[in-house]
Design an enzyme around this catalytic site. Structure first.
Site, PDB file in Angstrom:
ATOM      1  N   CYS A   1       8.029  17.709  34.338  1.00 46.33           N
ATOM      2  CA  CYS A   1       8.086  16.822  32.970  1.00 46.33           C
ATOM      3  C   CYS A   1       9.542  16.262  32.957  1.00 46.33           C
ATOM      4  CB  CYS A   1       7.550  17.542  31.849  1.00 46.33           C
ATOM      5  SG  CYS A   1       8.375  19.067  31.594  1.00 46.33           S
TER       6      CYS A   1
ATOM      7  N   GLU B   1       4.488  18.694  23.384  1.00 44.72           N
ATOM      8  CA  GLU B   1       5.322  18.829  24.525  1.00 44.72           C
ATOM      9  C   GLU B   1       4.816  17.593  25.520  1.00 44.72           C
ATOM     10  OE1 GLU B   1       8.293  19.975  24.668  1.00 44.72           O
ATOM     11  OE2 GLU B   1       8.402  21.158  22.928  1.00 44.72           O
TER      12      GLU B   1
HETATM   13  P1  NAD Z   1      -3.426  16.647  30.557  1.00 45.01           P
HETATM   14  O1  NAD Z   1      -2.853  16.006  29.186  1.00 45.01           O
HETATM   15  O2  NAD Z   1      -4.022  15.962  31.651  1.00 45.01           O
HETATM   16  O3  NAD Z   1      -3.625  17.904  30.259  1.00 45.01           O
HETATM   17  C1  NAD Z   1      -3.322  19.000  29.483  1.00 45.01           C
HETATM   18  C2  NAD Z   1      -4.261  19.622  28.935  1.00 45.01           C
HETATM   19  O4  NAD Z   1      -5.112  18.969  28.174  1.00 45.01           O
HETATM   20  C3  NAD Z   1      -5.119  20.632  29.842  1.00 45.01           C
HETATM   21  O5  NAD Z   1      -5.230  22.218  29.416  1.00 45.01           O
HETATM   22  C4  NAD Z   1      -6.188  19.720  29.759  1.00 45.01           C
HETATM   23  O6  NAD Z   1      -7.369  20.753  29.872  1.00 45.01           O
HETATM   24  C5  NAD Z   1      -6.386  19.160  28.447  1.00 45.01           C
HETATM   25  N1  NAD Z   1      -7.244  17.971  28.446  1.00 45.01           N
HETATM   26  C6  NAD Z   1      -7.183  17.081  29.381  1.00 45.01           C
HETATM   27  N2  NAD Z   1      -7.872  15.656  29.237  1.00 45.01           N
HETATM   28  C7  NAD Z   1      -8.501  16.061  27.793  1.00 45.01           C
HETATM   29  C8  NAD Z   1      -9.219  15.353  26.704  1.00 45.01           C
HETATM   30  N3  NAD Z   1      -9.619  14.085  26.906  1.00 45.01           N
HETATM   31  N4  NAD Z   1      -9.521  16.027  25.627  1.00 45.01           N
HETATM   32  C9  NAD Z   1      -8.812  17.318  25.371  1.00 45.01           C
HETATM   33  N5  NAD Z   1      -8.159  17.913  26.311  1.00 45.01           N
HETATM   34  C10 NAD Z   1      -8.007  17.247  27.177  1.00 45.01           C
HETATM   35  O7  NAD Z   1      -1.749  16.886  31.139  1.00 45.01           O
HETATM   36  P2  NAD Z   1      -1.469  17.439  32.723  1.00 45.01           P
HETATM   37  O8  NAD Z   1      -1.863  16.331  33.812  1.00 45.01           O
HETATM   38  O9  NAD Z   1      -1.860  18.708  32.733  1.00 45.01           O
HETATM   39  O10 NAD Z   1       0.098  17.376  32.735  1.00 45.01           O
HETATM   40  C11 NAD Z   1       0.971  16.369  33.037  1.00 45.01           C
HETATM   41  C12 NAD Z   1       1.669  15.570  31.929  1.00 45.01           C
HETATM   42  O11 NAD Z   1       2.178  16.658  30.935  1.00 45.01           O
HETATM   43  C13 NAD Z   1       2.884  14.663  32.467  1.00 45.01           C
HETATM   44  O12 NAD Z   1       2.807  13.708  31.466  1.00 45.01           O
HETATM   45  C14 NAD Z   1       4.073  15.677  32.169  1.00 45.01           C
HETATM   46  O13 NAD Z   1       5.324  15.000  31.749  1.00 45.01           O
HETATM   47  C15 NAD Z   1       3.583  16.500  30.864  1.00 45.01           C
HETATM   48  N6  NAD Z   1       4.452  17.679  30.689  1.00 45.01           N
HETATM   49  C16 NAD Z   1       5.157  17.903  29.653  1.00 45.01           C
HETATM   50  C17 NAD Z   1       5.917  18.976  29.493  1.00 45.01           C
HETATM   51  C18 NAD Z   1       6.859  19.290  28.203  1.00 45.01           C
HETATM   52  O14 NAD Z   1       7.257  20.657  28.114  1.00 45.01           O
HETATM   53  N7  NAD Z   1       7.202  18.478  27.604  1.00 45.01           N
HETATM   54  C19 NAD Z   1       5.734  20.039  30.320  1.00 45.01           C
HETATM   55  C20 NAD Z   1       4.806  19.921  31.497  1.00 45.01           C
HETATM   56  C21 NAD Z   1       4.076  18.574  31.625  1.00 45.01           C
END
Ligand code: NAD
Length: 474
Positions: free
Chosen positions: A260, A226
């Site tokens: 998102c 997602e």
């Molecule tokens: P992110 O990808 O930075 O983090 C998400 C998760 O991944 C966290 O639990 C984090 O600990 C983990 N993570 C971060 N860096 C990592 C790495 N290098 N290796 C492994 N795991 C890692 O995303 P975010 O900043 O929390 O969320 C924002 C993004 O998410 C935006 O792009 C938004 O559009 C998207 N989003 C999508 C939905 C959806 O339902 N499609 C919902 C909410 C947010």
């Protein structure tokens, strides 16, 4: 019940799992022992989850206030009640969803049973994002349990109070072996991804989504991604501009744009742009007053890194600000900001904005909008406002996006029967309602025969020695 305050040592009451491998193994053992398969267990866990929500509503609202300064109304509407309604729906339909399906069968199988079993995958890993830190993690978790899986969940470390709430409450209410929480950031997540899972459900950015996808290939683990991206809005000259403006502003400024499915940018004619800005000025003043920083209804930016990122975007577009533009780093506050006459080459058009800045790009017509959208990555949502059915159909038929919402924003999320997810760069797979159950379910096909003499006689034409005669007989 948990009293949430910034630095409380909630999670100290229970030692963090020292060994991540052991925790995952514990979940796997529970699944292997068959703990999670019985419907009674699933129902009992889901009811416990419901109790967890009902008994801790206040703590959930408080956690969201601490993480994002979320107002009670947005906390309840977009997370607490959202979770409760989805869970109530799952509990209501669980028996029906679990039932093996009996697809139609041909004459040759008249004496046989043809069945599709709804099988759990095994151990599911659910990784959450910080922007809706409770809902985005616990909604898929509930679906994974409903489908009979053991679950390892990893809340986002950036929403500190919500992560603490989950780490504290989940062990109190749910099966400690089969449903476990692992806390941590990128490092812990990377370690987790080294483990073998049977399903991975990831919500977050596209860049990290690619890391998760790559890790999943090692064990050919099926997954849902997602992700995000720039969700466009097209406004036609025929749209009711008063209503359109309100619906767009609400979708953009809930959670101050850290959504998102928030409208990322607007495509419309110069005339529509002018009216939109005029109405937006009036509406934003009505909603948030003369000094929006004092409004109790506007959230704050999650952390200073994201604040600086957004500040840079405002600074780069200073000459295009027609509403808002002020900010306060100490409070991590950015005013609802609208930019007019933005160009496709401007910095604000490079990445998903994920904050309270709304650029408007003047274009001539729907065909130009379609072309503009199709030249970019496939968005999570495409919004279009028009009274003209032909225009709307043309947009629906000629573009690709995770989903669409016509003449409104964000409200598509609340329709339980609409699967929610992205396509291309905005994601893979979908969930919500029954789609969540199906996501965590392997459809196991099964042909069941018996040993009846007539059945064997009918099927015996397949045995050697082969002949032309047997071929026509079969
Ligand atoms: P992110 O990808 O930075 O983090 C998400 C998760 O991944 C966290 O639990 C984090 O600990 C983990 N993570 C971060 N860096 C990592 C790495 N290098 N290796 C492994 N795991 C890692 O995303 P975010 O900043 O929390 O969320 C924002 C993004 O998410 C935006 O792009 C938004 O559009 C998207 N989003 C999508 C939905 C959806 O339902 N499609 C919902 C909410 C947010």
């Amino acid at each position: 019940h948990a009293k949430m305050n910034g630095n409380s040592n909630l999670s100290n009451s229970k030692p963090k799992p020292v060994n991540l491998t052991e925790t995952v193994q514990r979940a796997r053992d529970a699944f292997s022992r068959g703990v999670t398969r019985p419907i009674e267990w699933r129902r009992q866990q889901l009811k416990a989850l419901m109790r967890m929500y009902q008994e801790n509503k206040q703590a959930m609202i408080e956690a969201l206030r601490q993480d994002l300064r979320r107002s009670k109304m947005e906390a309840v509407l977009l997370e607490v009640d959202f979770l409760i309604n989805d869970l109530a729906n799952t509990l209501h339909y669980l028996d029906e969803w679990v039932k093996p399906e009996k697809p139609p069968k041909g004459l040759v199988n008249l004496l046989d049973e043809v069945v599709v079993y709804n099988d759990p995958y095994g151990v599911a890993l659910v990784i959450g994002a910080w922007n809706y830190p409770l809902q985005l993690l616990l909604l898929p978790v509930a679906g994974a349990i409903a489908a009979g899986n053991a679950v390892v969940m990893k809340p986002s470390e950036l929403a500190v109070a919500s992560a603490q709430f989950i780490a504290e409450m989940v062990p109190k209410y749910l099966d400690n072996d089969a449903v476990v929480v692992i806390e941590g950031g990128p490092q812990e997540t990377s370690e987790l991804l080294q483990q073998k899972f049977d399903y991975i459900f990831y919500t977050g950015s596209t860049s990290v989504g690619k890391i998760v996808y790559e890790a999943a290939t090692k064990n050919l683990t099926p997954l849902t991604l997602e992700l995000g991206g720039k969700s466009p809005v097209y406004i036609d000259n025929t749209a009711d501009i008063e209503v359109t403006t309100k619906r767009i502003l609400w979708g953009k400024f809930i959670n101050v744009g850290q959504t998102c499915i928030a409208p990322d940018y607007i495509l419309c004619s110069k005339e529509v742009q002018e009216k939109f800005v005029q109405i937006a000025k009036k509406v934003l003043k009505e909603w948030y007053g003369d000094d929006p920083q004092k409004s109790p209804d506007l959230c704050r930016i999650i952390n200073s890194r994201h604040f600086s990122r957004l500040q840079t975007l405002v600074d780069a577009s200073k000459d295009k600000v027609v509403i808002g533009g002020k900010s306060d780093p100490k409070d991590r506050f950015i005013e609802p900001t609208i930019l007019a006459n933005v160009l496709p080459t401007d910095k604000i058009m490079e990445d998903e904005i994920f904050g309270p800045i709304l650029p408007i790009l003047p274009i001539e017509n729907a065909y130009e909008a379609i072309k503009f959208i199709n030249e970019r990555e496939k968005p999570l949502v495409l919004y279009a406002f028009s009274k003209n059915k032909e225009v709307l159909n043309s947009i629906i038929e000629n573009t690709s996006s995770g989903g669409m919402c016509i003449n409104d924003t964000v409200m598509q999320m609340g329709v339980e029967t609409l699967p929610f997810g992205g396509v291309g760069n905005s994601g893979l797979g979908a969930y919500h309602g029954k789609a969540t159950f199906d996501t965590f379910t392997h459809k196991k096909s099964c042909l069941i025969k018996n040993f009846s003499a007539i059945g064997e006689k009918l099927a015996s034409g397949r045995y050697p020695p082969y002949s032309e005669g047997k071929l026509t007989y079969i």
